[in-house]
Motif scaffolding. Structure first.
Motif, PDB file in Angstrom:
ATOM      1  N   GLU A 181      47.032  41.272  37.400  1.00 10.84           N
ATOM      2  CA  GLU A 181      45.983  41.023  38.389  1.00 10.84           C
ATOM      3  C   GLU A 181      44.837  41.977  38.063  1.00 10.84           C
ATOM      4  OE1 GLU A 181      46.409  42.070  42.772  1.00 10.84           O
ATOM      5  OE2 GLU A 181      47.231  40.035  42.649  1.00 10.84           O
ATOM      6  N   ALA A 182      43.646  41.421  37.888  1.00 10.37           N
ATOM      7  CA  ALA A 182      42.466  42.233  37.584  1.00 10.37           C
ATOM      8  C   ALA A 182      41.384  41.930  38.618  1.00 10.37           C
ATOM      9  CB  ALA A 182      41.953  41.924  36.178  1.00 10.37           C
ATOM     10  N   GLY A 183      41.001  42.934  39.352  1.00  9.51           N
ATOM     11  CA  GLY A 183      39.948  42.759  40.352  1.00  9.51           C
ATOM     12  C   GLY A 183      38.587  42.581  39.697  1.00  9.51           C
ATOM     13  N   ARG A 184      37.740  41.806  40.310  1.00  9.62           N
ATOM     14  CA  ARG A 184      36.401  41.549  39.757  1.00  9.62           C
ATOM     15  C   ARG A 184      35.534  42.810  39.724  1.00  9.62           C
ATOM     16  NH1 ARG A 184      36.101  36.204  38.924  1.00  9.62           N
ATOM     17  NH2 ARG A 184      37.242  34.840  40.325  1.00  9.62           N
ATOM     18  N   LEU A 185      35.907  43.826  40.491  1.00 12.76           N
ATOM     19  CA  LEU A 185      35.148  45.074  40.505  1.00 12.76           C
ATOM     20  C   LEU A 185      35.819  46.155  39.654  1.00 12.76           C
ATOM     21  CD1 LEU A 185      34.308  45.237  44.334  1.00 12.76           C
ATOM     22  CD2 LEU A 185      33.021  44.128  42.496  1.00 12.76           C
ATOM     23  N   ALA A 186      36.847  45.788  38.900  1.00 12.96           N
ATOM     24  CA  ALA A 186      37.608  46.770  38.115  1.00 12.96           C
ATOM     25  C   ALA A 186      36.924  47.140  36.803  1.00 12.96           C
ATOM     26  CB  ALA A 186      39.014  46.242  37.840  1.00 12.96           C
ATOM     27  N   GLY A 187      35.912  46.393  36.414  1.00 13.98           N
ATOM     28  CA  GLY A 187      35.234  46.695  35.161  1.00 13.98           C
ATOM     29  C   GLY A 187      36.025  46.265  33.942  1.00 13.98           C
TER      30      GLY A 187
ATOM     31  N   PRO B 155      32.221  40.202  51.139  1.00 17.86           N
ATOM     32  CA  PRO B 155      32.611  39.843  49.777  1.00 17.86           C
ATOM     33  C   PRO B 155      31.605  40.413  48.782  1.00 17.86           C
ATOM     34  CG  PRO B 155      31.658  37.944  50.894  1.00 17.86           C
ATOM     35  CD  PRO B 155      31.754  39.046  51.907  1.00 17.86           C
ATOM     36  N   LEU B 156      32.104  40.802  47.609  1.00 22.45           N
ATOM     37  CA  LEU B 156      31.232  41.375  46.590  1.00 22.45           C
ATOM     38  C   LEU B 156      31.665  40.831  45.230  1.00 22.45           C
ATOM     39  CD1 LEU B 156      28.872  43.410  46.368  1.00 22.45           C
ATOM     40  CD2 LEU B 156      30.576  45.174  45.903  1.00 22.45           C
ATOM     41  N   ALA B 157      30.780  40.076  44.591  1.00 20.24           N
ATOM     42  CA  ALA B 157      31.113  39.447  43.313  1.00 20.24           C
ATOM     43  C   ALA B 157      31.155  40.446  42.172  1.00 20.24           C
ATOM     44  CB  ALA B 157      30.117  38.338  42.996  1.00 20.24           C
ATOM     45  N   ARG B 158      30.250  41.427  42.165  1.00 17.70           N
ATOM     46  CA  ARG B 158      30.244  42.448  41.111  1.00 17.70           C
ATOM     47  C   ARG B 158      29.529  43.690  41.615  1.00 17.70           C
ATOM     48  NH1 ARG B 158      27.033  38.263  39.417  1.00 17.70           N
ATOM     49  NH2 ARG B 158      24.845  38.763  39.386  1.00 17.70           N
ATOM     50  N   ARG B 159      29.854  44.800  40.991  1.00 17.11           N
ATOM     51  CA  ARG B 159      29.227  46.075  41.364  1.00 17.11           C
ATOM     52  C   ARG B 159      27.717  45.976  41.178  1.00 17.11           C
ATOM     53  NH1 ARG B 159      32.749  50.482  42.034  1.00 17.11           N
ATOM     54  NH2 ARG B 159      34.871  50.006  41.374  1.00 17.11           N
ATOM     55  N   GLY B 160      26.980  46.569  42.070  1.00 19.08           N
ATOM     56  CA  GLY B 160      25.526  46.538  41.990  1.00 19.08           C
ATOM     57  C   GLY B 160      24.885  45.434  42.797  1.00 19.08           C
TER      58      GLY B 160
ATOM     59  N   ASP C  98      38.276  46.521  47.816  1.00 17.14           N
ATOM     60  CA  ASP C  98      39.287  45.648  47.218  1.00 17.14           C
ATOM     61  C   ASP C  98      38.710  45.024  45.961  1.00 17.14           C
ATOM     62  OD1 ASP C  98      41.770  44.469  47.026  1.00 17.14           O
ATOM     63  OD2 ASP C  98      41.373  42.892  48.478  1.00 17.14           O
ATOM     64  N   GLY C  99      39.579  44.695  45.028  1.00 17.07           N
ATOM     65  CA  GLY C  99      39.125  44.087  43.784  1.00 17.07           C
ATOM     66  C   GLY C  99      38.799  45.111  42.711  1.00 17.07           C
ATOM     67  N   THR C 100      39.256  46.354  42.889  1.00 16.84           N
ATOM     68  CA  THR C 100      38.969  47.418  41.922  1.00 16.84           C
ATOM     69  C   THR C 100      40.182  47.731  41.048  1.00 16.84           C
ATOM     70  OG1 THR C 100      39.612  49.131  43.490  1.00 16.84           O
ATOM     71  CG2 THR C 100      37.277  48.513  43.428  1.00 16.84           C
ATOM     72  N   GLU C 101      41.280  47.020  41.245  1.00 13.28           N
ATOM     73  CA  GLU C 101      42.526  47.361  40.588  1.00 13.28           C
ATOM     74  C   GLU C 101      42.837  46.482  39.374  1.00 13.28           C
ATOM     75  OE1 GLU C 101      42.460  46.515  44.042  1.00 13.28           O
ATOM     76  OE2 GLU C 101      42.548  44.437  43.468  1.00 13.28           O
ATOM     77  N   LEU C 102      43.635  47.048  38.494  1.00 14.69           N
ATOM     78  CA  LEU C 102      44.266  46.307  37.402  1.00 14.69           C
ATOM     79  C   LEU C 102      45.739  46.647  37.520  1.00 14.69           C
ATOM     80  CD1 LEU C 102      44.341  44.648  34.758  1.00 14.69           C
ATOM     81  CD2 LEU C 102      43.944  46.791  33.542  1.00 14.69           C
ATOM     82  N   ARG C 103      46.582  45.642  37.705  1.00 13.37           N
ATOM     83  CA  ARG C 103      48.002  45.935  37.882  1.00 13.37           C
ATOM     84  C   ARG C 103      48.888  44.862  37.270  1.00 13.37           C
ATOM     85  NH1 ARG C 103      47.502  46.076  43.994  1.00 13.37           N
ATOM     86  NH2 ARG C 103      46.682  44.036  44.408  1.00 13.37           N
ATOM     87  N   VAL C 104      50.076  45.300  36.905  1.00 10.24           N
ATOM     88  CA  VAL C 104      51.109  44.385  36.452  1.00 10.24           C
ATOM     89  C   VAL C 104      51.756  43.835  37.714  1.00 10.24           C
ATOM     90  CG1 VAL C 104      53.297  44.152  35.224  1.00 10.24           C
ATOM     91  CG2 VAL C 104      51.504  45.652  34.303  1.00 10.24           C
ATOM     92  N   VAL C 105      51.708  42.527  37.865  1.00  5.42           N
ATOM     93  CA  VAL C 105      52.289  41.888  39.057  1.00  5.42           C
ATOM     94  C   VAL C 105      53.784  41.718  38.856  1.00  5.42           C
ATOM     95  CG1 VAL C 105      52.294  39.826  40.510  1.00  5.42           C
ATOM     96  CG2 VAL C 105      50.139  40.713  39.612  1.00  5.42           C
TER      97      VAL C 105
END
Length: 114
Positions: free
Chosen positions: A32-38, A81-86, A101-108
């Protein structure tokens, strides 16, 4: 490209789990990769596929779900809701946003073969 470094960290995590849980091969890796995780999802998938040969990930299906971003807007005092940083707040146009929310990268999860 920091996705190569992320892929190496994911592989290490999976190989540690394989040793600890005594499985030989991963058939499905779900992330799972959040859209704000970069994280550039296509680059991460490419990096994982590139390092997989000869590891427990060889031949594994790699599924990466992108999750939506959310932020706390200080002027609105609301979660938006926030599609991307900035990006500005969709309600008031403010840039005083704190991602929540949406800042994480995790193994589900992993589907494995013994």
């Amino acid at each position: 490209m920091h996705e190569a470094s992320l892929a190496g960290g994911i592989l290490k995590l999976v190989e540690d789990a394989a040793q600890r849980e005594a499985f030989g091969r991963v058939t499905v890796l779900r992330l799972e990769a959040g859209r704000l995780a970069g994280v550039e999802v296509r680059a991460l998938r490419f990096a994982l596929e590139a390092i997989a040969p000869g590891t427990v990930l060889q031949g594994a299906e790699i599924a990466i779900e992108e999750t939506d971003g959310q932020a706390w807007c200080l002027p609105c005092a609301a979660t938006v809701p926030l599609a991307r940083r900035g990006d500005p707040c969709p309600h008031c146009g403010s840039h005083q946003l704190q991602p929540t929310d949406g800042t994480e990268l995790r193994v589900v999860d992993l589907l494995v073969d013994d």
